[in-house]
Design an enzyme around this catalytic site. Structure first.
Site, short mmCIF file in Angstrom:
data_model
loop_
_atom_site.label_atom_id
_atom_site.label_comp_id
_atom_site.label_asym_id
_atom_site.label_seq_id
_atom_site.Cartn_x
_atom_site.Cartn_y
_atom_site.Cartn_z
N GLU A 144 -10.47 5.40 -2.40
CA GLU A 144 -10.09 4.62 -3.48
C GLU A 144 -11.32 4.54 -4.28
O GLU A 144 -11.20 4.75 -5.50
CB GLU A 144 -9.44 3.33 -3.12
CG GLU A 144 -8.23 3.26 -2.63
CD GLU A 144 -7.72 1.98 -2.11
OE1 GLU A 144 -6.53 1.51 -2.52
OE2 GLU A 144 -8.33 1.25 -1.49
N ASP A 148 -4.98 1.14 -9.39
CA ASP A 148 -5.29 0.85 -8.15
C ASP A 148 -4.91 -0.63 -7.95
O ASP A 148 -5.04 -1.32 -8.95
CB ASP A 148 -6.35 1.09 -7.61
CG ASP A 148 -6.42 1.76 -6.14
OD1 ASP A 148 -5.65 1.05 -5.45
OD2 ASP A 148 -7.16 1.98 -5.71
N GLY A 149 -4.63 -1.10 -6.88
CA GLY A 149 -4.43 -2.45 -6.65
C GLY A 149 -5.62 -3.33 -6.22
O GLY A 149 -6.41 -2.86 -6.22
N ALA A 150 -5.33 -4.39 -5.49
CA ALA A 150 -6.50 -5.28 -5.12
C ALA A 150 -5.96 -6.24 -3.82
O ALA A 150 -5.21 -6.62 -4.17
CB ALA A 150 -7.41 -6.07 -6.13
N THR A 162 -3.32 2.95 -3.95
CA THR A 162 -2.80 2.83 -2.56
C THR A 162 -2.50 1.23 -2.37
O THR A 162 -3.26 0.38 -2.94
CB THR A 162 -3.89 3.25 -1.47
OG1 THR A 162 -4.15 4.65 -1.54
CG2 THR A 162 -3.01 2.85 0.00
N GLY A 163 -1.38 0.93 -1.71
CA GLY A 163 -1.05 -0.39 -1.78
C GLY A 163 0.53 -0.62 -2.26
O GLY A 163 0.89 0.12 -3.07
N SER A 164 1.09 -1.72 -2.17
CA SER A 164 2.46 -2.14 -2.65
C SER A 164 2.63 -2.20 -4.12
O SER A 164 3.54 -1.49 -4.58
CB SER A 164 2.71 -3.69 -2.23
OG SER A 164 1.89 -4.49 -2.60
N GLY A 169 -9.15 -2.73 0.29
CA GLY A 169 -9.31 -2.20 1.75
C GLY A 169 -8.45 -2.60 2.88
O GLY A 169 -8.66 -2.48 4.09
N GLY A 170 -7.55 -3.51 2.42
CA GLY A 170 -6.58 -4.14 3.44
C GLY A 170 -5.69 -3.01 4.04
O GLY A 170 -5.49 -3.10 5.21
#
Length: 226
Positions: free
Chosen positions: A106, A83-85, A28-30, A98-99
């Protein structure tokens, strides 16, 4: 070159790691969103048989948009999770995630994958974990007050995350609240466990089990391994 360009570089490089027949954890994320798009394109163009397990409602909707067949952890094991970070500590590859408020799902997918690959641009690298971002902690709503007290007793500055376009707290896909805690992180492995031992905590956003980090830089994509 913009951060968006660097993220796209990483997404394109990451998709090369996917092989026919794999089950992929969809982060999840950009940056993860760009990966999902590129994966969908590759599945369509090369007629691959690849299944995805999404880590959030957002990831699920994107996977459906790009026609990636979806399965669950009840049915399949995950070959690779991408996954992103929010930030990555360069020396240890420990993360804060977790932003977007999805770190529980995740972590379930990422930690149960045979390989966990993180996708970031170079702006996410830090010398010390917690340098830029607080630790997100998903909490059962009825326990928020006692969890804040426990985190404060551990030396943290804990605040309830409020919604940008709604009144009141952010509510996760699991129906819980998010507490963001600012605190010194000397031992990420121990702190990850310690926070999770607080009654009422569902999961926190410290990730210490990472296999590889792909970093988008102006000179290209570099790979960091433990």
């Amino acid at each position: 070159m913009s951060n968006e360009d660097l993220k796209l570089k990483v997404a394109k490089e990451a998709v090369k790691l996917v092989k026919d027949g794999m089950v992929i954890g969809l982060g999840t994320g950009s940056t993860a969103a760009l990966f999902i798009r590129e994966l969908g394109n590759r599945i369509r163009e090369e007629e691959l048989t690849v299944f995805g397990i999404p880590t959030s409602f957002e990831a699920k909707m994107l996977a459906m948009q790009y026609e990636i067949p979806l399965v669950t952890l009840d049915e399949y094991d995950v070959d690779i999770a991408f996954d992103g970070a929010d930030e990555v500590e360069e020396t240890t590859l420990f993360l804060i995630k977790g932003g977007g408020g999805c770190h529980t799902q995740e972590k379930i997918v990422d930690y149960n994958a045979n390989e966990f690959v993180v996708l970031v641009d170079e702006s996410k690298l830090v010398k010390k974990l917690g340098e830029k971002f607080p630790i997100p902690v998903e909490v059962i709503p009825s326990a928020y007050r006692v969890v804040i007290r426990a985190l404060s007793e551990m030396g943290g500055e804990a605040v309830i995350r409020l919604g940008d376009r709604k009144r009141g707290p952010v509510i996760t896909d699991n129906g819980n609240m998010i507490i963001d805690v600012f605190m010194n992180i000397d031992d990420a492995i121990e702190l990850e466990k310690e926070i999770n031992n607080i009654p009422g905590v569902v999961e926190n956003g410290i990730f210490t089990k990472v296999d590889k980090v792909l970093v988008g830089t102006k000179k290209g994509v570099k790979t960091l391994k433990k």
